[in-house]
Design a protein around this motif. Structure first.
Motif, PDB file in Angstrom:
ATOM      1  N   GLU A   1       0.834  -1.207   0.000  1.00 51.13           N
ATOM      2  CA  GLU A   1       0.000   0.000   0.000  1.00 51.13           C
ATOM      3  C   GLU A   1       0.865   1.252   0.000  1.00 51.13           C
ATOM      4  N   GLU A   2       1.957   1.225   0.747  1.00 53.39           N
ATOM      5  CA  GLU A   2       2.857   2.378   0.787  1.00 53.39           C
ATOM      6  C   GLU A   2       3.470   2.653  -0.581  1.00 53.39           C
ATOM      7  N   LYS A   3       3.845   1.590  -1.278  1.00 51.61           N
ATOM      8  CA  LYS A   3       4.401   1.758  -2.623  1.00 51.61           C
ATOM      9  C   LYS A   3       3.348   2.362  -3.558  1.00 51.61           C
ATOM     10  N   LYS A   4       2.132   1.873  -3.444  1.00 55.13           N
ATOM     11  CA  LYS A   4       1.045   2.398  -4.278  1.00 55.13           C
ATOM     12  C   LYS A   4       0.728   3.842  -3.922  1.00 55.13           C
ATOM     13  N   TYR A   5       0.808   4.170  -2.639  1.00 62.79           N
ATOM     14  CA  TYR A   5       0.594   5.554  -2.218  1.00 62.79           C
ATOM     15  C   TYR A   5       1.645   6.467  -2.839  1.00 62.79           C
ATOM     16  N   GLU A   6       2.885   6.037  -2.796  1.00 65.37           N
ATOM     17  CA  GLU A   6       3.962   6.834  -3.387  1.00 65.37           C
ATOM     18  C   GLU A   6       3.721   7.033  -4.886  1.00 65.37           C
ATOM     19  N   THR A   7       3.231   5.979  -5.554  1.00 58.84           N
ATOM     20  CA  THR A   7       2.932   6.084  -6.992  1.00 58.84           C
ATOM     21  C   THR A   7       1.836   7.116  -7.233  1.00 58.84           C
ATOM     22  N   VAL A   8       0.766   7.042  -6.441  1.00 56.05           N
ATOM     23  CA  VAL A   8      -0.353   7.980  -6.598  1.00 56.05           C
ATOM     24  C   VAL A   8       0.103   9.398  -6.290  1.00 56.05           C
ATOM     25  N   TYR A   9       0.838   9.568  -5.214  1.00 57.61           N
ATOM     26  CA  TYR A   9       1.254  10.907  -4.818  1.00 57.61           C
ATOM     27  C   TYR A   9       2.222  11.506  -5.837  1.00 57.61           C
ATOM     28  N   ALA A  10       3.121  10.674  -6.373  1.00 55.08           N
ATOM     29  CA  ALA A  10       4.044  11.156  -7.408  1.00 55.08           C
ATOM     30  C   ALA A  10       3.269  11.575  -8.656  1.00 55.08           C
ATOM     31  N   PHE A  11       2.231  10.831  -8.976  1.00 56.92           N
ATOM     32  CA  PHE A  11       1.391  11.169 -10.135  1.00 56.92           C
ATOM     33  C   PHE A  11       0.688  12.504  -9.904  1.00 56.92           C
ATOM     34  N   LEU A  12       0.152  12.702  -8.715  1.00 55.05           N
ATOM     35  CA  LEU A  12      -0.600  13.919  -8.417  1.00 55.05           C
ATOM     36  C   LEU A  12       0.308  15.149  -8.238  1.00 55.05           C
ATOM     37  N   ARG A  13       1.545  14.948  -7.878  1.00 58.98           N
ATOM     38  CA  ARG A  13       2.461  16.072  -7.689  1.00 58.98           C
ATOM     39  C   ARG A  13       2.822  16.757  -8.994  1.00 58.98           C
ATOM     40  N   LYS A  14       2.753  16.023 -10.087  1.00 58.01           N
ATOM     41  CA  LYS A  14       3.064  16.632 -11.381  1.00 58.01           C
ATOM     42  C   LYS A  14       2.038  17.704 -11.688  1.00 58.01           C
ATOM     43  N   ARG A  15       2.492  18.820 -12.170  1.00 53.74           N
ATOM     44  CA  ARG A  15       1.632  19.968 -12.433  1.00 53.74           C
ATOM     45  C   ARG A  15       0.474  19.620 -13.373  1.00 53.74           C
ATOM     46  N   ASP A  16       0.732  18.812 -14.389  1.00 54.65           N
ATOM     47  CA  ASP A  16      -0.305  18.453 -15.364  1.00 54.65           C
ATOM     48  C   ASP A  16      -1.401  17.592 -14.745  1.00 54.65           C
ATOM     49  N   ASN A  17      -1.075  16.862 -13.697  1.00 55.70           N
ATOM     50  CA  ASN A  17      -2.028  15.901 -13.122  1.00 55.70           C
ATOM     51  C   ASN A  17      -2.768  16.426 -11.900  1.00 55.70           C
ATOM     52  N   ARG A  18      -2.494  17.626 -11.469  1.00 55.00           N
ATOM     53  CA  ARG A  18      -3.127  18.138 -10.250  1.00 55.00           C
ATOM     54  C   ARG A  18      -4.630  18.309 -10.389  1.00 55.00           C
ATOM     55  N   LYS A  19      -5.094  18.512 -11.611  1.00 56.99           N
ATOM     56  CA  LYS A  19      -6.532  18.678 -11.831  1.00 56.99           C
ATOM     57  C   LYS A  19      -7.184  17.402 -12.348  1.00 56.99           C
ATOM     58  N   ALA A  20      -6.519  16.272 -12.173  1.00 57.64           N
ATOM     59  CA  ALA A  20      -7.033  14.990 -12.656  1.00 57.64           C
ATOM     60  C   ALA A  20      -8.233  14.548 -11.831  1.00 57.64           C
ATOM     61  N   LEU A  21      -9.171  13.895 -12.492  1.00 57.67           N
ATOM     62  CA  LEU A  21     -10.312  13.277 -11.822  1.00 57.67           C
ATOM     63  C   LEU A  21      -9.877  11.933 -11.248  1.00 57.67           C
ATOM     64  N   LEU A  22     -10.708  11.359 -10.406  1.00 57.81           N
ATOM     65  CA  LEU A  22     -10.375  10.099  -9.748  1.00 57.81           C
ATOM     66  C   LEU A  22     -10.124   8.992 -10.773  1.00 57.81           C
TER      67      LEU A  22
END
Length: 141
Positions: free
Chosen positions: A30-51
């Motif tokens: 779960e921690e690895k998956k959290y890091e993946t999700v958080y890294a994805f959301l940190r990118k400027r292009d992905n901050r407005k991504a839907l679920l």
């Protein structure tokens, strides 16, 4: 203190605490998956991504992302288009457990039940004075 439980993911026996609901192995995953999700959301292009876009972009299950949001690990204030479903109707919300409409509906129902209880209490009070009057007859005539 924790209690023994089976991991909901792999059915391994572990000590469940308030903060950990899965075994150590699944927690690390779960921690690895959290890091993946958080890294994805940190990118400027992905901050407005839907679920759904986050699910597609990361490969992490929707339920696990919702768990991260509900536990406060992903702050919705930083990501304006993310949300989670209302527990009653499924509308996307950003706080609490119920949307405004469902919350108001429950409040109306509670008020109605309360008013019915007050009415039935008044009816009991109107009937009870007659029923609680005690008469005694004197044995002397």
């Amino acid at each position: 203190m924790g209690e023994l439980a089976n991991c909901p993911n792999c059915d391994t026996l572990f000590v469940q605490t308030q903060f950990r609901t899965v075994c150590d192995k699944c927690y690390k995953e779960e921690e690895k998956k959290y890091e993946t999700v958080y890294a994805f959301l940190r990118k400027r292009d992905n901050r407005k991504a839907l679920l759904d876009e986050v699910v597609e972009g990361t490969g992490v299950s929707k339920d696990l992302i919702l768990k991260f949001i509900r536990t406060g690990r992903i702050q919705l204030s930083s990501f304006p288009n993310l949300g989670y479903p209302c527990e009653k109707c499924g509308t996307l919300i950003r706080s609490d457990r119920l949307c405004g409409n469902c919350s108001n509906d429950i409040k109306k129902q509670l008020n109605q039940v309360e008013q019915e209880a007050q009415i039935s209490e008044r009816n009991k009070q109107q009937i009870s004075p007659k029923a609680s009057t005690f008469y005694s007859q004197s044995t002397k005539k």
